[in-house]
Motif scaffolding. Structure first.
Motif, short mmCIF file in Angstrom:
data_model
loop_
_atom_site.label_atom_id
_atom_site.label_comp_id
_atom_site.label_asym_id
_atom_site.label_seq_id
_atom_site.Cartn_x
_atom_site.Cartn_y
_atom_site.Cartn_z
N PRO A 1 0.91 -1.18 0.03
CA PRO A 1 -0.04 0.23 0.03
C PRO A 1 0.83 1.55 -0.39
O PRO A 1 2.12 1.73 0.19
CB PRO A 1 -0.76 -0.14 1.42
N ILE A 2 0.40 2.73 -0.50
CA ILE A 2 0.76 3.63 -0.57
C ILE A 2 0.95 4.32 0.88
O ILE A 2 -0.11 5.14 1.03
CB ILE A 2 0.50 4.87 -1.61
N ARG A 3 1.55 3.81 1.72
CA ARG A 3 1.56 3.79 2.98
C ARG A 3 2.76 5.47 3.64
O ARG A 3 3.45 6.24 2.91
CB ARG A 3 2.65 2.92 4.17
N PRO A 4 1.99 6.10 4.61
CA PRO A 4 2.37 7.25 4.69
C PRO A 4 4.57 7.71 5.05
O PRO A 4 5.22 8.83 4.15
CB PRO A 4 2.21 7.97 6.07
N ASP A 5 4.85 5.80 5.44
CA ASP A 5 6.61 6.79 4.98
C ASP A 5 6.56 6.52 3.30
O ASP A 5 8.08 6.53 3.40
CB ASP A 5 7.16 4.90 6.05
N ARG A 6 6.89 5.36 2.97
CA ARG A 6 6.45 5.21 1.59
C ARG A 6 6.47 6.62 0.96
O ARG A 6 7.63 6.91 0.45
CB ARG A 6 5.71 3.89 0.54
N VAL A 7 5.86 7.75 0.99
CA VAL A 7 4.51 9.46 0.77
C VAL A 7 6.35 9.97 1.16
O VAL A 7 7.22 10.55 0.40
CB VAL A 7 3.70 9.56 0.80
N LEU A 8 6.87 9.95 2.52
CA LEU A 8 8.13 10.56 3.14
C LEU A 8 9.41 10.52 2.48
O LEU A 8 9.70 10.86 1.87
CB LEU A 8 8.00 9.92 4.44
N THR A 9 8.96 8.76 1.60
CA THR A 9 10.47 8.47 1.37
C THR A 9 10.64 9.05 0.34
O THR A 9 11.77 9.75 -0.05
CB THR A 9 10.45 6.79 1.65
N ALA A 10 9.88 9.22 -0.84
CA ALA A 10 9.41 9.80 -2.45
C ALA A 10 9.45 10.73 -2.11
O ALA A 10 10.17 11.64 -3.14
CB ALA A 10 7.94 8.67 -2.68
N GLY A 11 9.16 11.79 -1.11
CA GLY A 11 8.87 12.78 -1.44
C GLY A 11 7.35 13.35 -2.13
O GLY A 11 6.41 12.15 -2.46
N GLY A 12 7.72 14.64 -3.19
CA GLY A 12 6.94 15.02 -3.89
C GLY A 12 7.31 16.43 -4.76
O GLY A 12 8.60 16.96 -3.89
N SER A 13 6.65 17.36 -5.34
CA SER A 13 6.72 18.42 -6.12
C SER A 13 6.68 19.51 -4.57
O SER A 13 5.79 19.26 -3.75
CB SER A 13 5.90 18.21 -7.12
N SER A 14 7.73 20.25 -5.04
CA SER A 14 7.78 21.32 -4.30
C SER A 14 7.32 22.15 -4.73
O SER A 14 7.19 23.76 -3.95
CB SER A 14 9.00 22.13 -3.48
N SER A 15 6.57 22.33 -6.02
CA SER A 15 5.81 23.37 -6.50
C SER A 15 5.03 23.85 -6.36
O SER A 15 3.77 23.21 -5.54
CB SER A 15 6.27 23.48 -7.99
N ALA A 16 4.62 25.29 -5.98
CA ALA A 16 3.14 25.22 -5.07
C ALA A 16 2.72 27.15 -6.13
O ALA A 16 3.88 27.95 -6.56
CB ALA A 16 3.65 25.68 -3.63
#
Ligand code: MOS
Length: 711
Positions: free
Chosen positions: A696-711
């Motif tokens: 599953p797309i767990r919070p720790d996996r999202v944190l490790t992978a990061g994401g776009s910082s564009s805002a």
């Protein structure tokens, strides 16, 4: 929304929302589940499961336990009666776990090693938990990973051949301007139906009488007869109300244990599984690793589709999760190769679990399609439309009906897909990154032979007898509506008896084939009855009965690609600071034949889609390498979607008529979970710019992978 219009006829039964005919009984507690039936002299059995992953039982220290209050007996490999496991069941050779206590070998953690029988359930449990079993342990191996050297192509599976090849995949990939080559994984998942497995067995008037919770009474009765070498007519199994099955409620060790003990004690014996025991005794969905390679022209036309999947099974029984079969009817490509392999490990045997194959397979392939759309700079729907086949891509067979494009159109319109900005990682709502994604769904349409009897009673009502099983789908109500429609009467004048092996042969509740199969038998018997009634004359006191058997008709059905289709749409919000993913919206539009009862049909679709949220974000059984055991096999540690995780979900359908199909019903129990996890994962990419290929797309996996910082 266009719902099926062809269905509404004179009585309005078919295609009209109808609450469950047994609904009042269920909410008032009048409906009895398998563990609820009272019996005089009832004894209770409690299963004891192995704590080692491989080895032999050295001793079962029964004496101290036999001295405990209320304990009647302890059954194990040294004293249990012999059973026969050398037979074929409706789904192949029996699971060796049904050969209870026949030898001292332990092939996995959770293998049944003893049954403690006592006067009360509490006494049985206390004694079972006190029972000391000594083992000679052997080294075990539970490591599951891509490219495992012991992986093999199984001889076959209910989903078709293990490998299907058209054209030269390597050559087509080499000629492709755009290539996706990625690995996707899904974890071990468990069914966990609300009602635990429970069986009570007793000898009654020379017959073994079993009150059970299962997906087919004839299946269970047939195997019990074979296991105990009984005349099939000497076994009766009932399964009147079932609190969910999802593939886990076939023949399991508890029914065998209850029958064995009832024979030995000559009194009724009940065996109920605990929630924890269900995690090792009733099957589960194997983890998968799947490599998908897609090759396409710049305009998205597929030159190559290669899907290679691996699942695991136990060392004693083969069950294959046919994930790679998902793409066979879905997309055309010049070169098309799909294969599922399996590896034997020291783990419990997996089994059918809601959309076996399609659920994990759709995650991999529908994610890969999204990746290809991104690389081609194409809209994900446009890419799929470009690769829509005219006939079965590898079978060459015509489709009975195929309305996937209508699902895309209707779904896109209702979801607001046209306004979508394809760029990832550019939408914000406070701390949340927002994204949308979609995926296609398909599920095979099958049918099995069934018998039915319909009686016109002297009082003007009708009685339908068919050995269907309502595992929570609303099948009992659907069959009431089908019968009312066929008899041109109101549903209130029809009563339907199901869930009893004495009612005769019928298809099991599985593969989304139950209602389709049973409905045909009911339609034919009802049509025959109407002809008899048209002759006129009085109805005798015991009524007039017409019977049907669809065996020949089922065998004579034209050979076609028969599938339901669907389009799944998801909107998610991702907090890359906490790793949290929330599903905000989910829309599923399905083309699934005639819809008998919109109310319960919607429940099936939405229920499947909730499973999809769970699969995408929460569900994962974790195993401890050292012991082979599952960590926290309970509903506290095994996470699944709860109310707060479930947004407003919409499910609806488009017309999906098939004039050549005498039934028209396609089956709706499983397709809701197909593609849902991919739509969510694709939306997470759209939100963050990061692909998640491991569920599953767990919070720790999202944190490790990061994401776009564009805002
Ligand atoms: Mo279903 S997995 O065929 O009960």
């Amino acid at each position: 929304m266009t719902t099926t219009t062809q269905a509404v006829r004179s009585t309005g039964a078919f295609g009209t929302a109808h609450t469950r005919v047994e609904g009042r009984d269920k909410v008032t507690g009048a409906a009895r589940y398998a563990g609820d039936f009272p019996f005089d002299e009832l004894a209770h059995g409690w299963l004891v499961l192995s704590t080692v992953a491989r080895g032999r039982i050295r001793t079962v220290q029964a004496d101290p336990v036999l001295a405990m209050p209320g304990v009647l007996a302890v059954l194990h490999h040294e004293n249990a009666p012999r059973v026969t496991t050398d037979y074929m069941s409706v789904v192949g050779p029996p699971d060796p776990a049904l050969g209870l206590f026949q030898h001292d070998q332990v092939p996995y953690v959770g293998w049944p090693v003893a049954l403690v029988l006592a006067e009360t359930s509490e006494q049985a449990r206390e004694a079972a938990e006190a029972l000391v079993v000594d083992y000679d342990e052997e080294p075990h191996d539970i490591a599951f990973y891509a490219g495992h050297p012991d992986a093999y192509l199984p001889a076959g599976s209910p989903a078709g051949p293990a490998e299907v090849v058209k054209g030269d995949v390597e050559d087509a990939l080499a000629r492709s301007a755009v290539v996706v080559d990625e690995e996707y994984t899904t974890p071990e998942e468990h069914h966990s139906p609300l009602e635990p497995h429970a069986a009570t067995a007793r000898w009654e008037a020379g017959r073994l009488d079993v009150v059970d919770s299962n997906q087919s009474t004839v299946w269970v009765a047939g195997e019990l007869a074979k296991l105990f070498s009984l005349d099939p007519a000497a076994v009766r199994v009932r399964s009147e109300h079932v609190g969910g099955g999802f593939g886990s409620k076939g023949v399991r060790p508890h029914q065998v244990a209850a029958a064995m003990a009832a024979t030995l004690l000559q009194r009724p014996v009940r065996v109920v599984l605990t929630r924890r025991q269900m995690f090792s005794l009733v099957g589960y969905r194997s983890p998968t690793t799947q490599r998908v390679r897609l090759g396409a022209d710049p305009d998205g036309r597929l030159r190559a589709l290669d899907h290679q999947a691996l699942s695991l099974t136990s060392t004693v029984h083969e069950f294959v999760e046919p994930s790679a079969a998902f793409g066979r009817p879905l997309y055309d490509a010049d070169a098309h190769r799909t294969a599922f392999r399996v590896v034997r490990l020291d783990l419990p045997t997996p089994t059918f679990m809601r959309a076996p194959g399609e659920a994990p397979g759709s995650f991999a392939l529908e994610s890969a399609l999204d990746e290809l759309a991104e690389k081609c700079g194409l809209d994900p729907i446009a890419l799929r439309v470009r690769n829509e086949p005219a006939v079965g891509p590898v079978s060459g067979l015509p489709f009975s009906s195929r309305n996937l494009l209508a699902c895309f159109d209707e779904g896109a319109r209702r979801f607001g897909w046209a306004d979508r900005d394809p760029r990832p990682g550019v939408r914000r709502d406070g701390r949340w990154l927002l994204g949308t994604g979609m995926a296609a769904a398909t599920f095979h349409v099958g049918i099995g032979p069934s018998t039915a009897a319909v009686t016109a009673e002297a009082d003007g009502t009708y009685t339908v007898r068919i050995n269907a099983t309502d595992i929570g789908t609303g099948a009992r109500t659907a069959l009431t509506l089908v019968a009312a429609e066929s008899l041109e009467t109101e549903p209130a004048r029809v009563r339907v008896h199901i869930g009893d092996s004495d009612l005769g042969a019928a298809m099991f509740a599985g593969g989304s084939m139950g209602t389709r199969s049973w409905a045909w038998a009911v339609m034919r018997a009802a049509a025959d009855l109407r002809e008899q009634l048209a002759l006129g004359g009085d109805i005798p006191p015991d009524g007039i009965t017409a019977r049907s058997d669809t065996a020949e008709a089922v065998a004579a059905l034209a050979k076609k690609e028969r599938h339901s289709f669907g389009a799944q749409f998801a909107e998610v919000a991702v907090d890359v600071a906490s790793g949290e993913v929330r599903v905000r919206r989910l829309l599923g539009i399905f083309a699934a034949g005639r819809i008998v009862n919109p109310l319960t049909a919607r429940g099936q679709f939405v229920g499947g889609m909730i499973w999809g949220i769970s699969m995408a974000l929460h569900e994962e059984a974790v195993r401890d390498r050292a012991s082979g055991a599952q960590v926290g096999p309970d509903l506290a540690n095994y996470h699944f979607s709860a109310n707060a995780d479930v947004p407003a979900i919409e499910a609806d359908w488009v017309d999906d008529p098939d004039p050549d199909d005498p039934v028209g019903i396609k089956g709706i129990g499983e397709i809701g979970v197909v593609g849902t996890a991919a739509a969510i994962a694709n939306a997470v990419w759209h939100a963050t710019g990061v692909r998640h290929r491991a569920l599953p797309i767990r919070p720790d996996r999202v944190l490790t992978a990061g994401g776009s910082s564009s805002a």
